[in-house]
Motif scaffolding. Structure first.
Motif, PDB file in Angstrom:
ATOM      1  N   GLU A 118     -29.973  51.055  54.821  1.00  0.00           N
ATOM      2  CA  GLU A 118     -30.918  49.965  55.047  1.00  0.00           C
ATOM      3  C   GLU A 118     -31.291  49.801  56.522  1.00  0.00           C
ATOM      4  OE1 GLU A 118     -31.048  47.295  51.771  1.00  0.00           O
ATOM      5  OE2 GLU A 118     -31.405  49.445  51.680  1.00  0.00           O
ATOM      6  N   ARG A 119     -30.660  50.562  57.386  1.00  0.00           N
ATOM      7  CA  ARG A 119     -30.792  50.299  58.819  1.00  0.00           C
ATOM      8  C   ARG A 119     -32.114  50.790  59.412  1.00  0.00           C
ATOM      9  NH1 ARG A 119     -24.747  50.628  61.502  1.00  0.00           N
ATOM     10  NH2 ARG A 119     -23.744  49.302  59.910  1.00  0.00           N
ATOM     11  N   ASP A 120     -32.896  51.492  58.613  1.00  0.00           N
ATOM     12  CA  ASP A 120     -34.203  51.935  59.098  1.00  0.00           C
ATOM     13  C   ASP A 120     -35.326  51.043  58.563  1.00  0.00           C
ATOM     14  OD1 ASP A 120     -33.997  52.645  56.474  1.00  0.00           O
ATOM     15  OD2 ASP A 120     -34.741  54.694  56.731  1.00  0.00           O
ATOM     16  N   ALA A 121     -34.977  49.820  58.122  1.00  0.00           N
ATOM     17  CA  ALA A 121     -35.993  48.890  57.609  1.00  0.00           C
ATOM     18  C   ALA A 121     -37.074  48.649  58.660  1.00  0.00           C
ATOM     19  CB  ALA A 121     -35.348  47.569  57.204  1.00  0.00           C
ATOM     20  N   ALA A 122     -38.315  48.685  58.209  1.00  0.00           N
ATOM     21  CA  ALA A 122     -39.437  48.479  59.133  1.00  0.00           C
ATOM     22  C   ALA A 122     -39.682  47.005  59.419  1.00  0.00           C
ATOM     23  CB  ALA A 122     -40.703  49.116  58.554  1.00  0.00           C
ATOM     24  N   PHE A 123     -39.397  46.159  58.412  1.00  0.00           N
ATOM     25  CA  PHE A 123     -39.694  44.731  58.536  1.00  0.00           C
ATOM     26  C   PHE A 123     -38.426  43.939  58.265  1.00  0.00           C
ATOM     27  CE2 PHE A 123     -43.531  46.959  57.424  1.00  0.00           C
ATOM     28  CZ  PHE A 123     -44.466  46.447  58.328  1.00  0.00           C
ATOM     29  N   VAL A 124     -38.096  43.038  59.190  1.00  0.00           N
ATOM     30  CA  VAL A 124     -36.838  42.309  59.120  1.00  0.00           C
ATOM     31  C   VAL A 124     -37.100  40.817  59.208  1.00  0.00           C
ATOM     32  CG1 VAL A 124     -34.597  41.942  60.216  1.00  0.00           C
ATOM     33  CG2 VAL A 124     -35.607  44.236  60.197  1.00  0.00           C
ATOM     34  N   PHE A 125     -36.478  40.067  58.294  1.00  0.00           N
ATOM     35  CA  PHE A 125     -36.500  38.608  58.378  1.00  0.00           C
ATOM     36  C   PHE A 125     -35.094  38.104  58.602  1.00  0.00           C
ATOM     37  CE2 PHE A 125     -36.677  34.364  55.987  1.00  0.00           C
ATOM     38  CZ  PHE A 125     -37.032  33.666  57.128  1.00  0.00           C
ATOM     39  N   LEU A 126     -34.886  37.512  59.769  1.00  0.00           N
ATOM     40  CA  LEU A 126     -33.620  36.871  60.092  1.00  0.00           C
ATOM     41  C   LEU A 126     -33.737  35.418  59.682  1.00  0.00           C
ATOM     42  CD1 LEU A 126     -33.223  38.351  63.699  1.00  0.00           C
ATOM     43  CD2 LEU A 126     -32.189  39.228  61.587  1.00  0.00           C
ATOM     44  N   ALA A 127     -33.278  35.118  58.472  1.00  0.00           N
ATOM     45  CA  ALA A 127     -33.360  33.744  57.994  1.00  0.00           C
ATOM     46  C   ALA A 127     -32.380  32.879  58.782  1.00  0.00           C
ATOM     47  CB  ALA A 127     -33.087  33.692  56.495  1.00  0.00           C
ATOM     48  N   ASN A 128     -32.351  31.605  58.467  1.00  0.00           N
ATOM     49  CA  ASN A 128     -31.635  30.629  59.264  1.00  0.00           C
ATOM     50  C   ASN A 128     -30.114  30.802  59.199  1.00  0.00           C
ATOM     51  OD1 ASN A 128     -30.742  28.306  60.567  1.00  0.00           O
ATOM     52  ND2 ASN A 128     -31.029  27.046  58.737  1.00  0.00           N
ATOM     53  N   ILE A 129     -29.581  31.540  60.174  1.00  0.00           N
ATOM     54  CA  ILE A 129     -28.139  31.669  60.353  1.00  0.00           C
ATOM     55  C   ILE A 129     -27.854  31.599  61.855  1.00  0.00           C
ATOM     56  CG2 ILE A 129     -27.702  32.988  58.244  1.00  0.00           C
ATOM     57  CD1 ILE A 129     -27.710  35.546  59.906  1.00  0.00           C
ATOM     58  N   ASP A 130     -26.595  31.620  62.224  1.00  0.00           N
ATOM     59  CA  ASP A 130     -26.155  31.587  63.611  1.00  0.00           C
ATOM     60  C   ASP A 130     -26.911  32.643  64.430  1.00  0.00           C
ATOM     61  OD1 ASP A 130     -24.634  32.111  66.000  1.00  0.00           O
ATOM     62  OD2 ASP A 130     -22.849  31.311  65.044  1.00  0.00           O
ATOM     63  N   PRO A 131     -27.497  32.269  65.574  1.00  0.00           N
ATOM     64  CA  PRO A 131     -28.233  33.251  66.382  1.00  0.00           C
ATOM     65  C   PRO A 131     -27.372  34.412  66.862  1.00  0.00           C
ATOM     66  CG  PRO A 131     -28.014  31.152  67.548  1.00  0.00           C
ATOM     67  CD  PRO A 131     -27.615  30.910  66.140  1.00  0.00           C
ATOM     68  N   ASP A 132     -26.074  34.203  67.017  1.00  0.00           N
ATOM     69  CA  ASP A 132     -25.196  35.327  67.362  1.00  0.00           C
ATOM     70  C   ASP A 132     -25.166  36.348  66.227  1.00  0.00           C
ATOM     71  OD1 ASP A 132     -24.386  34.589  69.939  1.00  0.00           O
ATOM     72  OD2 ASP A 132     -22.840  33.251  69.162  1.00  0.00           O
ATOM     73  N   LEU A 133     -25.163  35.865  64.982  1.00  0.00           N
ATOM     74  CA  LEU A 133     -25.194  36.764  63.837  1.00  0.00           C
ATOM     75  C   LEU A 133     -26.552  37.438  63.708  1.00  0.00           C
ATOM     76  CD1 LEU A 133     -23.269  34.745  61.093  1.00  0.00           C
ATOM     77  CD2 LEU A 133     -22.387  36.413  62.730  1.00  0.00           C
ATOM     78  N   GLN A 134     -27.616  36.716  64.026  1.00  0.00           N
ATOM     79  CA  GLN A 134     -28.946  37.323  64.005  1.00  0.00           C
ATOM     80  C   GLN A 134     -29.022  38.458  65.017  1.00  0.00           C
ATOM     81  OE1 GLN A 134     -31.100  33.635  64.715  1.00  0.00           O
ATOM     82  NE2 GLN A 134     -31.795  33.561  62.593  1.00  0.00           N
ATOM     83  N   GLY A 135     -28.435  38.247  66.182  1.00  0.00           N
ATOM     84  CA  GLY A 135     -28.382  39.313  67.177  1.00  0.00           C
ATOM     85  C   GLY A 135     -27.552  40.484  66.704  1.00  0.00           C
ATOM     86  N   MET A 136     -26.455  40.198  65.989  1.00  0.00           N
ATOM     87  CA  MET A 136     -25.607  41.244  65.429  1.00  0.00           C
ATOM     88  C   MET A 136     -26.405  42.115  64.461  1.00  0.00           C
ATOM     89  SD  MET A 136     -22.221  40.784  63.005  1.00  0.00           S
ATOM     90  CE  MET A 136     -21.401  39.762  64.222  1.00  0.00           C
ATOM     91  N   VAL A 137     -27.248  41.491  63.669  1.00  0.00           N
ATOM     92  CA  VAL A 137     -28.086  42.233  62.729  1.00  0.00           C
ATOM     93  C   VAL A 137     -29.025  43.174  63.474  1.00  0.00           C
ATOM     94  CG1 VAL A 137     -29.966  42.031  61.049  1.00  0.00           C
ATOM     95  CG2 VAL A 137     -27.973  40.524  60.890  1.00  0.00           C
TER      96      VAL A 137
END
Length: 306
Positions: A118-137
Motif C-alpha cells: 500500500e505504500r505506493d498509494a498516489a492519494f492519501v487522506f490523513l483523517a483526524n488522528i494525532d499529528p505525530d501519527l499522521q507524520g508517521m504515516v
C-alpha cells in the motif's frame, strides 16, 4: 472519472451510538476512515483503509467495506481488544453534538503501519488522528501525488508544534471555522486562511457545516454553499464524507488544477448531503451513481448565476 490510482485512508473505524431529534441508533458503524472510504469508493474502487478494531467488531460491518470494494488489508484486528466506541447527542444543536462517552479502546494505542503493498498509494487522506501519527504515516508512503489532512481542536490545543510541522507536507488541509480561528489566532476567516497557508500547506478548506465550505490557496479563493435539505437525520461523519468525495473525485480528474479542485469541492458537498439524510453510512450504501450525478446537476442549476 474512475481510475486505478490508489487512495489510502488512515483513520478510525468505530461503533457509534447516536441520538438526534429524529431518532436514536445504538451500535452503528462509524469512524472517519469508514465515512471517507465509503464516499471515495463511488469515484475510485481502488480505495483502502488503515485502521484498528477489536475482535468484537461485527462481521456485518466488515461486509460493508467488502460491498463497496474497499481494501481492508490495513484494518488490523487486536485479539481480545474492544473497538473504538463513541456516543453523541445532537438533540440540542445539530452542528455541535454533546459527547456522552468516548471509549478509545484499541484506538488508544493505534500506531499505523502501512502494508508494503500500500505504500505506493498516489492519494492519501490523513483523517483526524494525532499529528505525530499522521507524520508517521507520511514517512511510510513512497511518493504520493496528493496528501489531504484533517484535524480537530484537541490537536490544535495540545500538539500545535507537531501540527504546524506536518503542514509543510500537506497539499490540502481541512478544518472547521472554529479550528481555523484557533490555529491561526485570527477571527476573520480570510486572515485565518492566509495565516494557515503561511505554515506551509498548499491549500486550506474551511468547513462551515450547513453554510458550505471555503477554499484558499495562493492562487485561488472559492466558496461553495451547502446543498439545501429539508431533513437532516444525522450529521455524524459529514466532514469525512466530504473529504472522501473530494479526494475520490480528484483521484480520477486526470489533472489537479483550479477547475478540478472547484468541482471536487462540489462533489464532496454532494456526498455529505446524502450522508446526513440517514444514520451511519446507511444513506451512502443506498446510493447509485445516477443519484450523485442528478444531485450534482441540480446543485449546478441552483448556484448558477450567469
Amino acid at each position: 472519472m474512475i481510475r486505478n490510482d490508489k487512495i489510502l485512508i488512515i483513520g478510525s473505524v468505530a461503533v457509534d451510538c447516536i441520538e438526534t431529534p429524529f431518532g436514536k441508533r445504538a451500535a452503528v458503524l462509524g469512524g472517519s476512515a469508514t465515512f471517507s472510504s465509503v464516499s471515495a469508493s463511488f469515484f475510485n474502487r481502488n480505495t483502502g483503509i488503515v485502521a484498528v478494531i477489536g475482535d468484537d467488531f461485527p462481521a456485518a460491518y466488515r461486509a460493508v467495506f467488502k460491498k463497496r470494494g474497499i481494501d481492508i488489508r490495513g484494518l488490523r484486528v487486536i485479539p481480545g481488544g474492544k473497538t473504538f466506541r463513541w456516543s453523541g447527542n445532537y438533540t440540542g444543536d445539530m452542528n455541535s453534538p454533546v459527547t456522552l462517552y468516548t471509549h478509545l479502546n484499541v484506538f488508544k494505542d493505534f500506531k499505523p503501519s502501512i502494508p508494503e503493498g500500500e505504500r505506493d498509494a498516489a492519494f492519501v487522506f490523513l483523517a483526524n488522528i494525532d499529528p505525530d501519527l499522521q507524520g508517521m504515516v507520511l514517512r511510510q508512503i513512497k511518493n504520493p501525488s496528493l496528501v489531504v489532512c484533517d484535524t480537530m481542536n484537541y490537536w490544535i490545543a495540545n500538539k500545535p508544534r507537531a501540527l504546524k510541522k506536518l503542514l509543510k507536507r500537506i497539499d490540502i488541509f481541512l478544518l472547521n471555522e472554529g479550528e481555523a480561528r484557533q490555529l491561526s489566532g485570527e477571527h476573520n476567516l480570510l486572515k485565518a486562511a492566509r495565516a494557515i497557508l503561511a505554515y506551509g500547506t498548499s491549500s486550506v478548506v474551511i468547513k462551515k457545516g450547513e453554510y458550505g465550505v471555503l477554499f484558499f490557496s495562493k492562487r485561488l479563493m472559492f466558496q461553495s454553499p451547502a446543498y439545501l435539505l429539508e431533513d437532516i437525520l444525522d450529521p455524524t461523519g459529514a466532514g469525512d464524507t466530504f473529504a472522501g468525495g473530494m479526494l475520490g473525485y480528484l483521484s480520477g480528474a486526470g489533472r489537479i488544477n483550479d477547475a478540478s479542485i472547484r468541482t471536487s469541492l462540489i462533489y464532496g458537498t454532494i456526498m455529505a448531503s446524502f450522508a446526513v439524510q440517514d444514520f451511519s453510512v446507511d444513506a451512502l450504501l443506498r446510493l447509485r451513481q445516477a443519484d450523485i450525478r442528478r444531485r450534482f446537476d441540480e446543485f449546478v442549476r441552483m448556484t448558477k448565476f450567469c
